[in-house]
Structures are given as structure tokens and as C-alpha cells.
Design an enzyme around this catalytic site. Structure first.
Site, PDB file in Angstrom:
ATOM      1  N   HIS A   7      -2.594  27.616   0.743  1.00  0.00           N
ATOM      2  CA  HIS A   7      -1.848  27.311  -0.479  1.00  0.00           C
ATOM      3  C   HIS A   7      -2.763  27.406  -1.693  1.00  0.00           C
ATOM      4  CE1 HIS A   7      -3.715  23.335  -0.943  1.00  0.00           C
ATOM      5  NE2 HIS A   7      -3.527  23.177   0.376  1.00  0.00           N
ATOM      6  N   GLU A  81      -1.177  20.084   7.324  1.00  0.00           N
ATOM      7  CA  GLU A  81      -2.598  19.762   7.285  1.00  0.00           C
ATOM      8  C   GLU A  81      -2.881  18.601   8.241  1.00  0.00           C
ATOM      9  OE1 GLU A  81      -5.916  19.127   3.803  1.00  0.00           O
ATOM     10  OE2 GLU A  81      -3.824  18.866   3.299  1.00  0.00           O
TER      11      GLU A  81
END
Length: 151
Positions: A7, A81
């Protein structure tokens, strides 16, 4: 083949704050620019599917890429994550579950540095490294060679 995209820069990346499973930190202006540059780099890669972690920073990145490529984003919780209360072995299990899926052609997976680092390490046999925000990483399934494209 999976094209792993980290990202773009988030507001918490700027202050070096751990994000974990916190979904809310959005992209910065630089993060949106990184996502747009990644989208341009992916435009000629024959991408057929875009998967994204459900975290806002990943989803914003995936949405920018999807708009450029004319595709829909599919949220994939396996791409999250590492949680602050989770160990790396658990992340590796999630990555393995993703890799066992029958993914079509060129699939973009928008995820996070630790998740991508572990996936690339698993696929290449190399020491996992944290990829840069907005970078595109692929591992050749035959040679296990790693190629990184910076936005």
C-alpha cells in the site's frame, strides 16, 4: 502469478506508528501518488484480478489501481498485516492459505510490508525484507528470482 503491491504511504507510516490490524489509517497525498504510479506500472501487465487487505490504506491503494485497470477489488482478509497480538508463524499460515487458492493469471495482491516480505521470502527462499510503500514485487515461480518495481 501474484504481483505483490505494498500500500502507499499511510498517515501512520509518516509517524512510524505500528498499524497491525488497525484498519483506519488512510493514505497520505504521497501514498495516493504512489498508488497512482503503481497503477500506471501495472497497466500493461494483463492483470485480471485485484485482491486487497481490508485495511483502509490497502483498500485505497487497490481502488486507485482498480480504477486505472477497469477492474473490481476483492477484499481478502488473509492479506492483513501482522496483528500486534499475532506471531509471524500465523502470518505465514495466512500467506500459505492465499497461495493455495486457485488465483487466475496475473493477480495483484495489495497488502502490507510484513505480509509481502514473508510471502516473498516463502516463494523465493530468500530472507524476508520489508518492501517500500507502493512497490510491486514478483517472484518468478520457475527461477524463484525476485523482481521489484518502484513507483
Amino acid at each position: 502469478m501474484i504481483l505483490w503491491v505494498r500500500h502507499g504511504q499511510s498517515t501512520w507510516n509518516v509517524i512510524d506508528r505500528m498499524q497491525g490490524h488497525e484498519l483506519s489509517p488512510p493514505l497520505t497525498e504521497l501514498g495516493r501518488e504512489q498508488a497512482a504510479r503503481s497503477a500506471e506500472l501495472l497497466a500493461d501487465r494483463d492483470v485480471v484480478r485485484i485482491l486487497s487487505s481490508p485495511a483502509v490504506r490497502a483498500r485505497e491503494t487497490a481502488d486507485i489501481i482498480a480504477a486505472r485497470l477497469g477492474l473490481e477489488v476483492v477484499e481478502e482478509p488473509l492479506l492483513l498485516e501482522k496483528g500486534l497480538d499475532e506471531d509471524y508463524a500465523s502470518v505465514l499460515v495466512r500467506v500459505q492459505q492465499l497461495l493455495e487458492q486457485d488465483l487466475p493469471g496475473q493477480t495483484v495482491a495489495v497488502s502490507h510490508g510484513d505480509t509481502i516480505g514473508l510471502a516473498v521470502g516463502m516463494l523465493s527462499g530468500q530472507r524476508p525484507e520489508l518492501p517500500a510503500n507502493g512497490s510491486i514485487t514478483q517472484v518468478d515461480p520457475d527461477t524463484r528470482q525476485v523482481a521489484i518495481t518502484m513507483p
